[in-house]
Design a protein around this motif. Structure first.
Motif, mmCIF file in Angstrom:
data_model
loop_
_atom_site.group_PDB
_atom_site.id
_atom_site.type_symbol
_atom_site.label_atom_id
_atom_site.label_comp_id
_atom_site.label_asym_id
_atom_site.label_seq_id
_atom_site.Cartn_x
_atom_site.Cartn_y
_atom_site.Cartn_z
ATOM 1 N N UNK A 77 0.848 -1.167 -0.364
ATOM 2 C CA UNK A 77 0.217 0.195 -0.204
ATOM 3 C C UNK A 77 1.279 1.375 0.455
ATOM 4 N N UNK A 78 2.125 1.466 0.764
ATOM 5 C CA UNK A 78 2.923 2.521 1.072
ATOM 6 C C UNK A 78 3.574 2.394 -0.353
ATOM 7 N N UNK A 79 3.314 1.313 -1.280
ATOM 8 C CA UNK A 79 4.698 1.862 -2.029
ATOM 9 C C UNK A 79 3.825 2.140 -2.683
ATOM 10 N N UNK A 80 2.195 1.583 -2.939
ATOM 11 C CA UNK A 80 2.081 2.228 -4.330
ATOM 12 C C UNK A 80 1.435 3.724 -4.066
ATOM 13 N N UNK A 81 1.283 4.074 -2.787
ATOM 14 C CA UNK A 81 0.571 5.798 -2.674
ATOM 15 C C UNK A 81 2.372 6.513 -2.382
ATOM 16 N N UNK A 82 3.397 6.029 -2.499
ATOM 17 C CA UNK A 82 4.356 6.768 -3.245
ATOM 18 C C UNK A 82 5.270 7.179 -1.996
ATOM 19 N N UNK A 83 5.402 6.368 -0.712
ATOM 20 C CA UNK A 83 6.253 6.917 0.271
ATOM 21 C C UNK A 83 6.884 5.944 0.483
ATOM 22 N N UNK A 84 7.080 4.669 -0.146
ATOM 23 C CA UNK A 84 8.412 4.233 -0.417
ATOM 24 C C UNK A 84 8.301 3.610 -1.359
ATOM 25 N N UNK A 85 9.741 3.817 -1.629
ATOM 26 C CA UNK A 85 10.359 2.149 -2.591
ATOM 27 C C UNK A 85 10.673 1.189 -3.034
#
Length: 85
Positions: A77-85
């Motif tokens: 989820x965080x990856x899709x939201x751009x908060x982690x790579x």
């Protein structure tokens, strides 16, 4: 592991609030989303369910494997939201 699940859930909830999603609870905020806005929404629901197991049924131990799985879903989820790579 349980603390990590709780913290990841809290982090994502803060992001949902910053996105302007309204609702009394994280569940309410997630109900306002659809897969066109967040394709990993099903992952978020599953991870949040694990969080709820930890928070609402402490007598029922969540395994390290299940908690780790929830963390990986939060990562998606965080990856899709751009908060982690």
């Amino acid at each position: 592991w349980n603390v990590a699940v709780m913290q990841a859930d809290s982090l994502v909830d803060k992001i949902l609030q910053e996105m302007g999603l309204v609702g009394e609870t994280m569940g309410d905020r997630m109900k306002t989303l659809d897969k066109s806005r967040l394709s990993s929404l099903d992952d978020l629901w599953e991870a949040h369910r694990v969080r709820n197991e930890i928070a609402h049924s402490p007598e029922k131990a969540v395994t390290k494997h299940r908690a780790s799985y929830a963390i990986s879903l939060f990562e998606n989820v965080l990856r899709e939201m751009g908060y982690i790579e």
